[in-house]
Structures are given as structure tokens and as C-alpha cells.
Design a protein around this motif. Structure first.
Motif, short mmCIF file in Angstrom:
data_model
loop_
_atom_site.label_atom_id
_atom_site.label_comp_id
_atom_site.label_asym_id
_atom_site.label_seq_id
_atom_site.Cartn_x
_atom_site.Cartn_y
_atom_site.Cartn_z
N ARG A 1 35.52 14.55 38.25
CA ARG A 1 35.38 16.00 38.15
C ARG A 1 34.87 16.57 39.48
N SER A 2 35.56 17.60 39.96
CA SER A 2 35.16 18.21 41.22
C SER A 2 35.16 19.72 41.06
N LEU A 3 34.39 20.36 41.93
CA LEU A 3 34.30 21.81 41.92
C LEU A 3 35.08 22.35 43.12
N HIS A 4 36.08 23.17 42.81
CA HIS A 4 36.95 23.73 43.84
C HIS A 4 36.90 25.24 43.81
N GLU A 5 36.99 25.81 45.00
CA GLU A 5 36.98 27.27 45.08
C GLU A 5 38.36 27.77 45.54
N PHE A 6 38.88 28.74 44.82
CA PHE A 6 40.18 29.32 45.13
C PHE A 6 40.05 30.83 45.34
N SER A 7 40.90 31.34 46.21
CA SER A 7 41.06 32.78 46.35
C SER A 7 42.24 33.20 45.48
N ASP B 1 44.22 36.76 44.13
CA ASP B 1 44.27 38.20 44.38
C ASP B 1 44.27 39.02 43.08
N MET B 2 43.07 39.09 42.47
CA MET B 2 42.89 39.87 41.23
C MET B 2 42.36 41.25 41.60
N THR B 3 42.85 42.27 40.91
CA THR B 3 42.37 43.61 41.23
C THR B 3 41.74 44.35 40.06
N CYS B 4 41.89 43.82 38.85
CA CYS B 4 41.26 44.51 37.71
C CYS B 4 40.87 43.49 36.65
N GLU B 5 40.19 43.96 35.64
CA GLU B 5 39.71 43.11 34.55
C GLU B 5 40.87 42.38 33.87
N ALA B 6 41.99 43.07 33.74
CA ALA B 6 43.15 42.46 33.07
C ALA B 6 43.72 41.32 33.91
N CYS B 7 43.64 41.46 35.23
CA CYS B 7 44.04 40.36 36.12
C CYS B 7 43.16 39.14 35.85
N ALA B 8 41.87 39.36 35.75
CA ALA B 8 40.93 38.27 35.49
C ALA B 8 41.22 37.64 34.14
N ASN B 9 41.58 38.46 33.15
CA ASN B 9 41.91 37.93 31.82
C ASN B 9 43.15 37.04 31.88
N THR B 10 44.10 37.41 32.72
CA THR B 10 45.31 36.60 32.88
C THR B 10 44.95 35.23 33.45
N VAL B 11 44.08 35.21 34.44
CA VAL B 11 43.64 33.95 35.04
C VAL B 11 42.92 33.10 33.99
N THR B 12 42.05 33.74 33.21
CA THR B 12 41.33 33.05 32.14
C THR B 12 42.32 32.42 31.15
N HIS B 13 43.30 33.22 30.74
CA HIS B 13 44.30 32.76 29.77
C HIS B 13 45.06 31.55 30.28
N PHE C 1 35.31 27.13 34.47
CA PHE C 1 35.51 28.00 35.63
C PHE C 1 34.68 29.27 35.56
N ASP C 2 34.46 29.82 36.74
CA ASP C 2 33.82 31.12 36.87
C ASP C 2 34.75 32.01 37.69
N ILE C 3 34.92 33.23 37.22
CA ILE C 3 35.77 34.18 37.94
C ILE C 3 34.89 35.25 38.57
N ASP C 4 35.03 35.40 39.87
CA ASP C 4 34.29 36.42 40.61
C ASP C 4 35.30 37.48 41.02
N LEU C 5 35.44 38.48 40.14
CA LEU C 5 36.47 39.51 40.33
C LEU C 5 36.29 40.32 41.62
N PRO C 6 35.06 40.84 41.89
CA PRO C 6 34.90 41.65 43.11
C PRO C 6 35.28 40.90 44.38
N ASN C 7 34.97 39.60 44.42
CA ASN C 7 35.27 38.81 45.62
C ASN C 7 36.60 38.05 45.51
N LYS C 8 37.31 38.27 44.40
CA LYS C 8 38.63 37.64 44.20
C LYS C 8 38.58 36.13 44.36
N LYS C 9 37.54 35.54 43.77
CA LYS C 9 37.39 34.09 43.85
C LYS C 9 37.32 33.47 42.46
#
Lengths: 76, 76
Positions: free
Chosen positions: A9-15, A17-29, A39-47
Motif C-alpha cells: 500500500r502506498s500513498l500517491h498524490e494526483f492532480s 482538474d476538478m472545478t465543482c462539487e459534482a466533479c469531486a463526486n464523479t472522482v469519488t464514484h 482517498f482524500d479529495i482536495d477540491l480547492p487545490n484540485k488534488k
């Protein structure tokens, strides 16, 4: 202790390009559908920080299903 | 003549809960990956009109991959 995992198990950080809550929901899904990830989604920083046994390639391919610009920032 | 197609091509209208341009891009990406579809995305009204030979179930399942709320509004 955060960051201490057994097996591969490793922890990786990705960028992602999410711009709204629904974008973050898509990533979650899409990540939940892949499974075997925490995972953790950092919407303001798009990470997105993902802990999993999947390879970086698999994670990039999965995140790419969103159609959003995705890049690998590195391990954390 | 719009609406006149050969074979089983039909025009279907779906409601898809898109809130930004990136949401619309995700829908575009996922529909293009399915293939065999022509579509218009109406972001302000959160509607997607799809012309294809795919069944409504297939289209609903595909749109559902976005993780967004999706419903079938009917044929057009």
C-alpha cells in the motif's frame, strides 16, 4: 501511524482538474468503483491523495475515466 | 430531416445533474468512449439529448458512470 502500511500500500498524490462539487463526486464514484482505495479529495487545490495497492498506472487510468486532465504529482 | 433515421436509431432525452463545464466534459468523454452516439449537451438545463442505436438502459448505465444523478426524460 499515518503513512505506515503493510504490504504494497502506498500513498500517491494526483492532480485532477476538478472545478465543482459534482466533479469531486464523479472522482469519488469512479474511485469507489475501482475499489481497494482510500482517498482524500482536495477540491480547492484540485488534488486527490490515494492510498492503495493499485499501481500508479491503474490509478491514472481510473482517474482518466472522468475525462478530466490528470497528472501524477508523486508519492507522499 | 431531423428525427428521421434508418435502422433503430432513436433520439432520447436525459436529465444529467451537471453543474459546470468540466461536468459536461466528463459526459462528453464517457459518451465518446461508448461510441455509436451523437449528442447535444445543454448544460444550463442539465439535459443531454442522444441519438443512437443503444438501448435506453445502456445509455442510462453509461451516463451513470459519471456518478451524477441521471434520469430518462423520454424520446424526442
Amino acid at each position: 501511524m499515518p503513512g505506515e502500511f503493510h504490504g504494497q500500500r502506498s500513498l500517491h498524490e494526483f492532480s485532477v482538474d476538478m472545478t465543482c462539487e459534482a466533479c469531486a463526486n464523479t472522482v469519488t464514484h469512479i474511485l469507489n468503483k475501482l475499489g481497494g482505495v482510500q482517498f482524500d479529495i482536495d477540491l480547492p487545490n484540485k488534488k486527490v491523495c490515494i492510498t492503495s495497492e493499485h499501481s500508479v498506472d491503474t490509478l491514472l487510468e481510473t482517474l482518466g475515466k472522468t475525462g478530466k486532465a490528470v497528472s501524477y504529482l508523486g508519492p507522499k
